[in-house]
Design an enzyme around this catalytic site. Sequence first.
Site, PDB file in Angstrom:
ATOM      1  N   PHE A 121       0.890  -1.167   0.000  1.00 11.65           N
ATOM      2  CA  PHE A 121       0.000   0.000   0.000  1.00 11.65           C
ATOM      3  C   PHE A 121       0.926   1.216   0.000  1.00 11.65           C
ATOM      4  O   PHE A 121       1.639   1.469   0.971  1.00 11.65           O
ATOM      5  CB  PHE A 121      -0.868  -0.044   1.258  1.00 11.65           C
ATOM      6  CG  PHE A 121      -1.828   1.103   1.409  1.00 11.65           C
ATOM      7  CD1 PHE A 121      -3.043   1.099   0.745  1.00 11.65           C
ATOM      8  CD2 PHE A 121      -1.532   2.171   2.244  1.00 11.65           C
ATOM      9  CE1 PHE A 121      -3.956   2.150   0.911  1.00 11.65           C
ATOM     10  CE2 PHE A 121      -2.425   3.225   2.414  1.00 11.65           C
ATOM     11  CZ  PHE A 121      -3.638   3.210   1.739  1.00 11.65           C
ATOM     12  N   GLU A 125       4.368   9.838   2.025  1.00 12.31           N
ATOM     13  CA  GLU A 125       5.568  10.505   1.502  1.00 12.31           C
ATOM     14  C   GLU A 125       6.272  11.217   2.644  1.00 12.31           C
ATOM     15  O   GLU A 125       5.663  11.491   3.675  1.00 12.31           O
ATOM     16  CB  GLU A 125       5.182  11.507   0.400  1.00 12.31           C
ATOM     17  CG  GLU A 125       4.542  10.804  -0.780  1.00 12.31           C
ATOM     18  CD  GLU A 125       4.236  11.738  -1.956  1.00 12.31           C
ATOM     19  OE1 GLU A 125       4.642  12.926  -1.914  1.00 12.31           O
ATOM     20  OE2 GLU A 125       3.587  11.258  -2.891  1.00 12.31           O
ATOM     21  N   ALA A 128       4.555  14.372   3.204  1.00  8.49           N
ATOM     22  CA  ALA A 128       3.096  14.168   3.233  1.00  8.49           C
ATOM     23  C   ALA A 128       2.788  12.921   4.058  1.00  8.49           C
ATOM     24  O   ALA A 128       2.559  11.841   3.523  1.00  8.49           O
ATOM     25  CB  ALA A 128       2.560  14.013   1.811  1.00  8.49           C
ATOM     26  N   SER A 130       0.665  12.649   7.676  1.00 14.93           N
ATOM     27  CA  SER A 130      -0.752  12.783   8.026  1.00 14.93           C
ATOM     28  C   SER A 130      -1.481  13.676   7.023  1.00 14.93           C
ATOM     29  O   SER A 130      -2.673  13.502   6.784  1.00 14.93           O
ATOM     30  CB  SER A 130      -0.890  13.393   9.424  1.00 14.93           C
ATOM     31  OG  SER A 130      -0.221  12.591  10.355  1.00 14.93           O
ATOM     32  N   ILE A 155       7.433   2.377   3.199  1.00 17.68           N
ATOM     33  CA  ILE A 155       6.417   1.474   2.648  1.00 17.68           C
ATOM     34  C   ILE A 155       6.711   0.025   3.072  1.00 17.68           C
ATOM     35  O   ILE A 155       7.804  -0.500   2.811  1.00 17.68           O
ATOM     36  CB  ILE A 155       6.363   1.594   1.105  1.00 17.68           C
ATOM     37  CG1 ILE A 155       6.096   3.040   0.688  1.00 17.68           C
ATOM     38  CG2 ILE A 155       5.308   0.641   0.522  1.00 17.68           C
ATOM     39  CD1 ILE A 155       4.828   3.669   1.281  1.00 17.68           C
ATOM     40  N   GLN A 335       7.013  -4.230  33.135  1.00 19.10           N
ATOM     41  CA  GLN A 335       7.092  -3.828  34.552  1.00 19.10           C
ATOM     42  C   GLN A 335       6.921  -5.045  35.465  1.00 19.10           C
ATOM     43  O   GLN A 335       7.635  -5.190  36.465  1.00 19.10           O
ATOM     44  CB  GLN A 335       6.001  -2.783  34.838  1.00 19.10           C
ATOM     45  CG  GLN A 335       6.098  -2.141  36.196  1.00 19.10           C
ATOM     46  CD  GLN A 335       7.315  -1.224  36.327  1.00 19.10           C
ATOM     47  OE1 GLN A 335       7.884  -0.792  35.339  1.00 19.10           O
ATOM     48  NE2 GLN A 335       7.737  -0.974  37.552  1.00 19.10           N
ATOM     49  N   GLU A 362      -0.902   3.466   9.617  1.00 18.67           N
ATOM     50  CA  GLU A 362      -2.319   3.566   9.198  1.00 18.67           C
ATOM     51  C   GLU A 362      -2.967   4.819   9.757  1.00 18.67           C
ATOM     52  O   GLU A 362      -4.163   4.847  10.058  1.00 18.67           O
ATOM     53  CB  GLU A 362      -3.133   2.345   9.630  1.00 18.67           C
ATOM     54  CG  GLU A 362      -2.835   1.117   8.835  1.00 18.67           C
ATOM     55  CD  GLU A 362      -3.965   0.095   8.884  1.00 18.67           C
ATOM     56  OE1 GLU A 362      -5.093   0.453   9.234  1.00 18.67           O
ATOM     57  OE2 GLU A 362      -3.707  -1.048   8.530  1.00 18.67           O
TER      58      GLU A 362
HETATM   59  C1  LIG Z   1       6.925   0.616  10.291  1.00 19.61           C
HETATM   60  C2  LIG Z   1       6.110   1.503   9.413  1.00 19.61           C
HETATM   61  C3  LIG Z   1       5.481   0.961   8.309  1.00 19.61           C
HETATM   62  C4  LIG Z   1       4.719   1.787   7.461  1.00 19.61           C
HETATM   63  N1  LIG Z   1       4.139   1.239   6.343  1.00 19.61           N
HETATM   64  C5  LIG Z   1       3.467   2.048   5.475  1.00 19.61           C
HETATM   65  C6  LIG Z   1       2.892   1.507   4.279  1.00 19.61           C
HETATM   66  O1  LIG Z   1       2.955   0.312   4.008  1.00 19.61           O
HETATM   67  N2  LIG Z   1       2.288   2.366   3.415  1.00 19.61           N
HETATM   68  C7  LIG Z   1       2.185   3.708   3.670  1.00 19.61           C
HETATM   69  O2  LIG Z   1       1.648   4.429   2.839  1.00 19.61           O
HETATM   70  N3  LIG Z   1       2.708   4.236   4.809  1.00 19.61           N
HETATM   71  C8  LIG Z   1       3.339   3.445   5.716  1.00 19.61           C
HETATM   72  N4  LIG Z   1       3.875   3.979   6.861  1.00 19.61           N
HETATM   73  C9  LIG Z   1       3.765   5.415   7.081  1.00 19.61           C
HETATM   74  C10 LIG Z   1       2.807   5.776   8.196  1.00 19.61           C
HETATM   75  O3  LIG Z   1       1.482   5.559   7.776  1.00 19.61           O
HETATM   76  C11 LIG Z   1       3.113   7.239   8.593  1.00 19.61           C
HETATM   77  O4  LIG Z   1       4.347   7.214   9.285  1.00 19.61           O
HETATM   78  C12 LIG Z   1       2.023   7.813   9.438  1.00 19.61           C
HETATM   79  O5  LIG Z   1       0.852   7.985   8.673  1.00 19.61           O
HETATM   80  C13 LIG Z   1       2.408   9.152  10.066  1.00 19.61           C
HETATM   81  O6  LIG Z   1       2.992  10.028   9.158  1.00 19.61           O
HETATM   82  P1  LIG Z   1       4.373  10.737   9.589  1.00 19.61           P
HETATM   83  O7  LIG Z   1       5.307   9.668  10.002  1.00 19.61           O
HETATM   84  O8  LIG Z   1       4.796  11.617   8.467  1.00 19.61           O
HETATM   85  O9  LIG Z   1       4.012  11.619  10.851  1.00 19.61           O
HETATM   86  P2  LIG Z   1       3.443  13.114  10.839  1.00 19.61           P
HETATM   87  O10 LIG Z   1       2.233  13.200   9.994  1.00 19.61           O
HETATM   88  O11 LIG Z   1       4.565  14.066  10.574  1.00 19.61           O
HETATM   89  O12 LIG Z   1       2.998  13.261  12.352  1.00 19.61           O
HETATM   90  C14 LIG Z   1       3.922  13.567  13.401  1.00 19.61           C
HETATM   91  C15 LIG Z   1       3.117  13.731  14.687  1.00 19.61           C
HETATM   92  O13 LIG Z   1       2.214  14.829  14.556  1.00 19.61           O
HETATM   93  C16 LIG Z   1       0.897  14.405  14.821  1.00 19.61           C
HETATM   94  N5  LIG Z   1      -0.043  15.127  13.977  1.00 19.61           N
HETATM   95  C17 LIG Z   1      -0.006  15.314  12.630  1.00 19.61           C
HETATM   96  N6  LIG Z   1      -1.045  16.042  12.208  1.00 19.61           N
HETATM   97  C18 LIG Z   1      -1.782  16.329  13.312  1.00 19.61           C
HETATM   98  C19 LIG Z   1      -2.986  17.054  13.543  1.00 19.61           C
HETATM   99  N7  LIG Z   1      -3.676  17.615  12.550  1.00 19.61           N
HETATM  100  N8  LIG Z   1      -3.438  17.153  14.812  1.00 19.61           N
HETATM  101  C20 LIG Z   1      -2.777  16.569  15.838  1.00 19.61           C
HETATM  102  N9  LIG Z   1      -1.639  15.873  15.685  1.00 19.61           N
HETATM  103  C21 LIG Z   1      -1.142  15.751  14.455  1.00 19.61           C
HETATM  104  C22 LIG Z   1       0.889  12.904  14.507  1.00 19.61           C
HETATM  105  O14 LIG Z   1      -0.134  12.241  15.195  1.00 19.61           O
HETATM  106  C23 LIG Z   1       2.271  12.499  14.995  1.00 19.61           C
HETATM  107  O15 LIG Z   1       2.231  12.269  16.365  1.00 19.61           O
HETATM  108  C24 LIG Z   1       4.601   3.176   7.733  1.00 19.61           C
HETATM  109  C25 LIG Z   1       5.232   3.704   8.874  1.00 19.61           C
HETATM  110  C26 LIG Z   1       5.970   2.896   9.703  1.00 19.61           C
HETATM  111  C27 LIG Z   1       6.634   3.509  10.902  1.00 19.61           C
END
Ligand SMILES: Cc1cc2nc3c(=O)[nH]c(=O)nc-3n(C[C@H](O)[C@H](O)[C@H](O)COP(=O)(O)OP(=O)(O)OC[C@H]3O[C@@H](n4cnc5c(N)ncnc54)[C@H](O)[C@@H]3O)c2cc1C
Length: 381
Positions: A121, A125, A128, A130, A155, A335, A362
């Site tokens: 899936f 990015e 990009a 959240s 990914i 713990q 997710e």
């Molecule tokens: C092991 C692993 C496997 C993954 N596999 C996939 C995959 O197969 N396919 C895929 O597409 N993605 C995948 N991901 C990506 C994952 O979905 C993203 O890491 C996740 O969606 C968060 O995005 P980010 O890491 O950029 O965090 P950010 O969006 O930068 O968020 C950073 C922090 O800010 C908070 N935040 C952001 N916006 C808001 C808001 N509006 N209000 C309050 N808090 C906010 C978030 O909750 C988080 O705590 C994977 C990630 C990991 C770690």
Amino acid sequence: MKEIEKERQMIREAATKTAQKIIQPRAAEIDATGEFPWDLVEALGRQGFLSLLLPEEFGGMNGDITSFCSVVEEIAKVCGSSSLLLLAQGMGTLPIWLGGNSSQKERYFTQISEKNNLTAFTLNESIAGSDALLIKTRAQKQGKNYLLNGRKCFITHGSIAHLYALFASTHPRKGLDGISAFVVEKGTPGLGFGKKEEKIGMRGSVTTDVTFEDCRIPRENRLGEEGEGWKIAMDTLNRSRPAMGAQAIGIAQRALDYAIRYANERIQFSNPIASFQAIRFMIADMATQIEAARALVYQAAARIDARLEGKEKLSAMAKLYASDMAMRVTTDAVQILGGYGYMRDYPVERMMRDAKVTQIFEGPNQLQRLTVAYHLFGGDE
Ligand SMILES: Cc1cc2nc3c(=O)[nH]c(=O)nc-3n(C[C@H](O)[C@H](O)[C@H](O)COP(=O)(O)OP(=O)(O)OC[C@H]3O[C@@H](n4cnc5c(N)ncnc54)[C@H](O)[C@@H]3O)c2cc1C
């Protein structure tokens, strides 16, 4: 028992057997080496679990979301990385299931069921996460083809999938309405990968960037119409989030079981630590939270399977509650084991590391809270 419940029961029992006999003996080693368990792909494929959600006519098990959750939960009880393998497979196949036409389904689903091909899936990015409005990966229409350029980040199955369900912008000015979904097949020129990420948990799962450099795919690889990509991605996540919750439950359940056993055996002050009220209350709280999460997860799954309204809110609640619960329960299990819980020789620290990502992947839980609140304040499905 109704026919469908019997089938679900059989699927869960098969998953329990596979988990205990084949996966459990490998779990600690998979975590220690961080190597992807190709032998388990074979084993899971033999059981049909890699094609669980696919229709029978294409070699699938025709499983529903309830069965998807139960298989993921049973496997997660013994190995987080292996349950993530199944979860990612479900997430990679659902966009085709939701947006594909009959010839796309036949082509891709047959590949998956006959060859145990893995899927990915491919949405996130680096800038990009959240905020999907920032998606930069472009799909430019050129005659009968699309030209893909961009970089996807973190990914699951990044460098090892055969089929990538990709979400890219066909019309950047239209924002989320300009995102379209595609399938990119392994070996397509211009498809590349970043380094394998070193993770604190789920160490046997392969996570890499996926890159597209003038990567040309035929128009027939587009899922649905142009601009339908975001809907396909969200519909996928609404269906897979209960399974992420189920994964969290499986991990937490094993940590609880281990902590109970340990508490019965560990003697301090001439008594098993299980006799101390502080420990008993912790255990009681852990078990209660697991059951509450389980009820929520399977309620969300049932609502999706019954095609009832309200699935988006319940899916978000299920993922949110179960993953936060798993983090608390696994930390409490560490713990209860005291210093031994902090040591690699005991499995609960692995469960705590594996649980962490269920709060992030997710859509991080802060975003799930936003979704729940959106619906409570009058948003619709
Ligand atoms: C092991 C692993 C496997 C993954 N596999 C996939 C995959 O197969 N396919 C895929 O597409 N993605 C995948 N991901 C990506 C994952 O979905 C993203 O890491 C996740 O969606 C968060 O995005 P980010 O890491 O950029 O965090 P950010 O969006 O930068 O968020 C950073 C922090 O800010 C908070 N935040 C952001 N916006 C808001 C808001 N509006 N209000 C309050 N808090 C906010 C978030 O909750 C988080 O705590 C994977 C990630 C990991 C770690």
